[in-house]
Design a protein around this motif. Structure first.
Motif, PDB file in Angstrom:
ATOM      1  N   PRO B 100      -0.276  -4.743  -7.233  1.00 23.49           N
ATOM      2  CA  PRO B 100      -1.752  -4.561  -7.859  1.00 23.49           C
ATOM      3  C   PRO B 100      -2.343  -3.774  -6.818  1.00 23.49           C
ATOM      4  O   PRO B 100      -3.233  -3.160  -6.999  1.00 23.49           O
ATOM      5  CB  PRO B 100      -2.297  -5.779  -8.066  1.00 23.49           C
ATOM      6  CG  PRO B 100      -1.337  -6.865  -7.346  1.00 23.49           C
ATOM      7  CD  PRO B 100      -0.019  -6.248  -7.321  1.00 23.49           C
ATOM      8  N   SER B 101      -1.622  -3.744  -5.585  1.00 24.87           N
ATOM      9  CA  SER B 101      -2.419  -2.854  -4.562  1.00 24.87           C
ATOM     10  C   SER B 101      -1.307  -2.251  -3.410  1.00 24.87           C
ATOM     11  O   SER B 101      -0.080  -2.665  -3.387  1.00 24.87           O
ATOM     12  CB  SER B 101      -3.190  -3.506  -3.603  1.00 24.87           C
ATOM     13  OG  SER B 101      -2.649  -4.327  -2.728  1.00 24.87           O
ATOM     14  N   MET B 125       0.754  -1.816   7.821  1.00 23.14           N
ATOM     15  CA  MET B 125      -0.270  -0.858   8.224  1.00 23.14           C
ATOM     16  C   MET B 125       0.123   0.448   8.834  1.00 23.14           C
ATOM     17  O   MET B 125      -0.419   1.452   8.699  1.00 23.14           O
ATOM     18  CB  MET B 125      -1.503  -1.717   9.005  1.00 23.14           C
ATOM     19  CG  MET B 125      -2.080  -2.635   7.896  1.00 23.14           C
ATOM     20  SD  MET B 125      -2.648  -2.009   6.437  1.00 23.14           S
ATOM     21  CE  MET B 125      -3.842  -0.866   6.823  1.00 23.14           C
ATOM     22  N   GLU B 126       1.055   0.031   9.777  1.00 25.06           N
ATOM     23  CA  GLU B 126       1.775   1.229  10.580  1.00 25.06           C
ATOM     24  C   GLU B 126       2.280   2.258   9.403  1.00 25.06           C
ATOM     25  O   GLU B 126       1.850   3.503   9.717  1.00 25.06           O
ATOM     26  CB  GLU B 126       2.674   0.727  11.518  1.00 25.06           C
ATOM     27  CG  GLU B 126       3.063   1.505  12.712  1.00 25.06           C
ATOM     28  CD  GLU B 126       3.863   0.884  13.605  1.00 25.06           C
ATOM     29  OE1 GLU B 126       4.990   1.492  13.694  1.00 25.06           O
ATOM     30  OE2 GLU B 126       3.589  -0.333  14.078  1.00 25.06           O
ATOM     31  N   LEU B 127       3.066   1.726   8.523  1.00 20.73           N
ATOM     32  CA  LEU B 127       3.590   2.708   7.623  1.00 20.73           C
ATOM     33  C   LEU B 127       2.768   3.319   6.842  1.00 20.73           C
ATOM     34  O   LEU B 127       2.679   4.672   6.682  1.00 20.73           O
ATOM     35  CB  LEU B 127       4.547   1.790   6.708  1.00 20.73           C
ATOM     36  CG  LEU B 127       5.961   1.627   7.126  1.00 20.73           C
ATOM     37  CD1 LEU B 127       6.662   0.902   6.151  1.00 20.73           C
ATOM     38  CD2 LEU B 127       6.661   2.995   6.499  1.00 20.73           C
ATOM     39  N   LEU B 128       1.615   2.747   6.253  1.00 15.72           N
ATOM     40  CA  LEU B 128       0.573   3.333   5.524  1.00 15.72           C
ATOM     41  C   LEU B 128      -0.146   4.146   6.595  1.00 15.72           C
ATOM     42  O   LEU B 128      -0.597   5.528   5.952  1.00 15.72           O
ATOM     43  CB  LEU B 128      -0.424   2.144   4.995  1.00 15.72           C
ATOM     44  CG  LEU B 128      -0.157   1.200   3.965  1.00 15.72           C
ATOM     45  CD1 LEU B 128      -0.996   0.262   3.564  1.00 15.72           C
ATOM     46  CD2 LEU B 128       0.666   1.935   2.761  1.00 15.72           C
ATOM     47  N   CYS B 136      -6.318   4.124   1.324  1.00 18.01           N
ATOM     48  CA  CYS B 136      -6.508   3.318  -0.120  1.00 18.01           C
ATOM     49  C   CYS B 136      -5.416   1.957  -0.334  1.00 18.01           C
ATOM     50  O   CYS B 136      -4.838   1.905  -1.066  1.00 18.01           O
ATOM     51  CB  CYS B 136      -5.789   4.533  -1.480  1.00 18.01           C
ATOM     52  SG  CYS B 136      -4.691   5.649  -0.619  1.00 18.01           S
ATOM     53  N   ALA B 137      -5.382   1.466   1.014  1.00 13.98           N
ATOM     54  CA  ALA B 137      -4.352   0.431   1.017  1.00 13.98           C
ATOM     55  C   ALA B 137      -4.751  -0.740  -0.085  1.00 13.98           C
ATOM     56  O   ALA B 137      -3.676  -1.339  -0.363  1.00 13.98           O
ATOM     57  CB  ALA B 137      -4.405  -0.217   2.498  1.00 13.98           C
ATOM     58  N   PHE B 142      -1.999   2.696  -9.409  1.00 10.09           N
ATOM     59  CA  PHE B 142      -2.279   3.872 -10.553  1.00 10.09           C
ATOM     60  C   PHE B 142      -3.695   4.583 -10.549  1.00 10.09           C
ATOM     61  O   PHE B 142      -4.302   5.352 -11.493  1.00 10.09           O
ATOM     62  CB  PHE B 142      -1.774   3.551 -11.862  1.00 10.09           C
ATOM     63  CG  PHE B 142      -2.362   2.367 -12.473  1.00 10.09           C
ATOM     64  CD1 PHE B 142      -3.650   2.130 -13.189  1.00 10.09           C
ATOM     65  CD2 PHE B 142      -1.823   1.025 -12.421  1.00 10.09           C
ATOM     66  CE1 PHE B 142      -3.965   1.183 -13.812  1.00 10.09           C
ATOM     67  CE2 PHE B 142      -2.340   0.051 -12.853  1.00 10.09           C
ATOM     68  CZ  PHE B 142      -3.344  -0.034 -13.503  1.00 10.09           C
ATOM     69  N   GLN B 143      -4.565   4.328  -9.652  1.00  7.66           N
ATOM     70  CA  GLN B 143      -5.842   4.907  -9.487  1.00  7.66           C
ATOM     71  C   GLN B 143      -5.790   6.082  -8.388  1.00  7.66           C
ATOM     72  O   GLN B 143      -6.765   6.525  -8.321  1.00  7.66           O
ATOM     73  CB  GLN B 143      -6.970   3.761  -9.291  1.00  7.66           C
ATOM     74  CG  GLN B 143      -7.347   3.014 -10.098  1.00  7.66           C
ATOM     75  CD  GLN B 143      -8.753   2.134  -9.768  1.00  7.66           C
ATOM     76  OE1 GLN B 143      -9.039   2.199  -8.502  1.00  7.66           O
ATOM     77  NE2 GLN B 143      -9.320   1.436 -10.511  1.00  7.66           N
ATOM     78  N   LEU B 144      -4.563   6.105  -8.008  1.00  9.87           N
ATOM     79  CA  LEU B 144      -4.496   7.329  -6.911  1.00  9.87           C
ATOM     80  C   LEU B 144      -4.029   8.569  -7.747  1.00  9.87           C
ATOM     81  O   LEU B 144      -3.453   8.449  -8.849  1.00  9.87           O
ATOM     82  CB  LEU B 144      -3.071   6.837  -6.152  1.00  9.87           C
ATOM     83  CG  LEU B 144      -3.423   5.409  -5.429  1.00  9.87           C
ATOM     84  CD1 LEU B 144      -2.223   5.142  -4.350  1.00  9.87           C
ATOM     85  CD2 LEU B 144      -4.851   5.441  -4.624  1.00  9.87           C
ATOM     86  N   SER B 145      -3.874   9.608  -6.979  1.00  8.95           N
ATOM     87  CA  SER B 145      -3.520  10.795  -7.205  1.00  8.95           C
ATOM     88  C   SER B 145      -1.944  10.780  -7.243  1.00  8.95           C
ATOM     89  O   SER B 145      -1.443   9.862  -6.807  1.00  8.95           O
ATOM     90  CB  SER B 145      -3.757  11.966  -6.182  1.00  8.95           C
ATOM     91  OG  SER B 145      -3.130  11.888  -5.020  1.00  8.95           O
ATOM     92  N   HIS B 146      -1.277  11.597  -8.024  1.00 11.00           N
ATOM     93  CA  HIS B 146       0.075  11.861  -8.129  1.00 11.00           C
ATOM     94  C   HIS B 146       0.723  11.614  -6.815  1.00 11.00           C
ATOM     95  O   HIS B 146       1.755  10.934  -6.454  1.00 11.00           O
ATOM     96  CB  HIS B 146       0.693  12.593  -9.064  1.00 11.00           C
ATOM     97  CG  HIS B 146       2.087  12.786  -9.149  1.00 11.00           C
ATOM     98  ND1 HIS B 146       2.688  11.985 -10.261  1.00 11.00           N
ATOM     99  CD2 HIS B 146       3.195  13.136  -8.673  1.00 11.00           C
ATOM    100  CE1 HIS B 146       3.681  11.907 -10.279  1.00 11.00           C
ATOM    101  NE2 HIS B 146       4.210  12.599  -9.443  1.00 11.00           N
ATOM    102  N   GLY B 147       0.307  12.767  -5.945  1.00 12.65           N
ATOM    103  CA  GLY B 147       0.793  12.792  -4.680  1.00 12.65           C
ATOM    104  C   GLY B 147       0.812  11.498  -3.775  1.00 12.65           C
ATOM    105  O   GLY B 147       1.786  11.080  -3.306  1.00 12.65           O
TER     106      GLY B 147
END
Lengths: 243, 233
Positions: B100-101, B125-128, B136-137, B142-147
């Motif tokens: 979910p996230s 967090m380092e990867l993100l 947007c962690a 699916f609320q994010l852009s395709h990229g």
């Protein structure tokens, strides 16, 4: 018209955010059980139910659209069952408990309240905090993982359905025959999309080595206030049974 | 990631895959070898068998023939274990985002590497951060852009440090800066990469060689991507 994504249901500005997710889930389950078990042919039960719903709505502030939709769906679903209780030409005869009309109204009210409470409480979680709550309450991890998948895939399906609805609006049929053709094709299209999506997700699960074993990212802390809130809820839920 | 010198990351011999509803095999590849760090583009028109090749190599489609990963044969028994060495990016990233996230999705892959649980959060967090997804962690994928979804899926794949990356249409919905970013990111990886794409420019800038598929068969292969420009026209 406001368009909602199913994910907007989650994470409403909850007035109980300071409580541990486990506590919030436990309180929600207790209230849900009470609301479902009560007999709304009794006036005291109805007063209790309505007060509970109002209090939950004020404290948890669910998104209005979802709360209303849940109440309507709950009432409609239980209304279907209620119809079977109504014999032809029934009236207000007998005691409230034995009157078919009163029993039907009780069922409809029960359906609406149960759905409303469920949506209101679920909305006070984020999907992540729900995982923390489920694992904290020792729900088997595979079951918690199942719940998470239901949440994620339901959100995705909701969006898919929205896209299908937009496509229908864009390709607005010109005459009644075309409308019927389109409407009869929709369930099949939707089911095919659903099956294709399920297949792709299954492959992705295999590819990512999915094991139905969830680990919450953050452990929560149960504090004194959590115990107080659970005790108050238990007291509140026993009230309608006290005479 | 462990790789032995002289052992190819991927070896394919007489690979045939067939879908139950089709009479002809959807894929018939005689030989394919991918050495550690090598990047090969799989090109071809729609329906040529590019995705089928990736799925078969990942052991997600029944196949006949031989597929070896780091020298180990891919069979029904070994598939689950060998898939841990593979990172497969689907053409539609939504399908592979299972949590979910964004944070939980990537953390799932980090945890699979067997790092101590108290370090999972910091590695995630380092990867993100490195994928510019920190902001947007906590959002549902699916609320994010395709990229952003694609970057989330990639972060999840790379967290597992796979020895083989299989990428299906990775530039499908990316704008030119997104494509450039992806190219830079993939260049930094030491994994062998098999990239199915229509984007010849992207493939030429990134890959050392290409395979051209037609009706499931390799009809052309080489290192000179300029040959393909004529074919594409």
């Amino acid at each position: 018209m406001t368009k909602y994504s199913l994910m907007e249901l989650w994470g409403s500005t909850s007035g109980l955010a300071h409580l541990a997710p486990e506590t919030r889930l436990l309180i929600g389950v207790l209230l849900l059980a009470s609301v479902t078990a009560l007999d709304y042919t009794q006036r005291s039960a109805t007063v209790w139910g309505v007060t509970t719903i109002l209090a939950c709505t004020l404290i948890l502030r669910p998104r209005r659209g979802f709360a209303l939709a849940a109440a309507l769906v709950g009432a409609a679903a239980s209304g279907g069952f209620a119809l079977t209780l109504l014999p032809a030409g029934c009236g207000l005869v007998g005691t409230a408990a034995s009157n078919p009309l009163a029993r039907s109204l009780d069922l409809i009210l029960k359906g609406a309240m149960t759905a409303l409470i469920a949506v209101t409480w679920l909305g006070s979680f984020t999907p992540s905090s729900l995982v923390t709550a489920l694992t904290g309450l020792r729900v088997p991890r595979w079951a918690a993982a199942g719940v998470v998948q239901i949440i994620c895939q339901a959100g995705s399906l909701w969006d898919e359905t929205g896209r299908l609805a937009t496509a229908v609006r864009i390709r607005r049929p010109g005459c009644r025959r075309e409308s019927l053709l389109l409407l009869s094709a929709l369930p099949q299209t939707w089911l095919l999309r659903l099956a294709a999506k399920a297949e792709r997700v299954h492959l992705a699960m295999l590819a990512r080595g999915w094991e139905a074993d969830l680990h919450p990212l953050q452990e929560s802390q149960i504090r004194f206030q959590d115990y107080v809130h659970v005790a108050l809820t238990i007291f509140w839920c026993t009230l309608p049974w006290l005479r | 990631m462990e790789t032995k010198p002289d052992v190819a990351t991927l070896e394919v011999e007489n690979l045939t895959a067939q879908y139950p509803d089709l009479r002809r095999p959807a894929l018939k590849v005689r030989s394919l070898i991918l050495r550690p760090g090598e990047r090969t583009a799989v090109l071809g028109w729609n329906g040529a068998g590019k995705t089928t090749l990736l799925l078969a190599v990942a052991g997600l489609l029944p196949f006949s023939g031989t597929v070896r990963l780091d020298g180990q044969p891919l069979t029904k028994k070994t598939a689950a274990a060998l898939r841990r060495k593979i990172g497969l990016l689907f053409a539609v990233p939504d399908d592979q985002l299972l949590f979910p996230s964004v944070r939980e999705d990537v953390a799932f892959s980090v945890r699979q590497t067997g790092v101590p649980s108290e370090t999972v959060e910091s590695i995630t967090m380092e990867l993100l951060r490195s994928f510019e997804l920190e902001a947007c962690a906590d959002r549902p994928p699916f609320q994010l852009s395709h990229g952003q979804r694609q970057r989330t899926a990639l972060a999840g794949l790379l967290a597992r440090r796979p020895s083989l990356l299989l990428l299906d249409e990775p530039t499908g919905h990316l704008d030119p800066p997104g494509r450039k970013e992806l190219r830079t990111l993939l260049r930094r990886q030491s994994s062998a990469q098999l990239i199915a794409t229509h984007d010849v420019g992207f493939a030429a800038a990134l890959c050392q060689r290409y395979l051209w598929l037609e009706e499931g068969r390799v009809t052309r292969e080489g290192t000179d991507f300029s040959e393909l420009t004529l074919l594409m026209d």
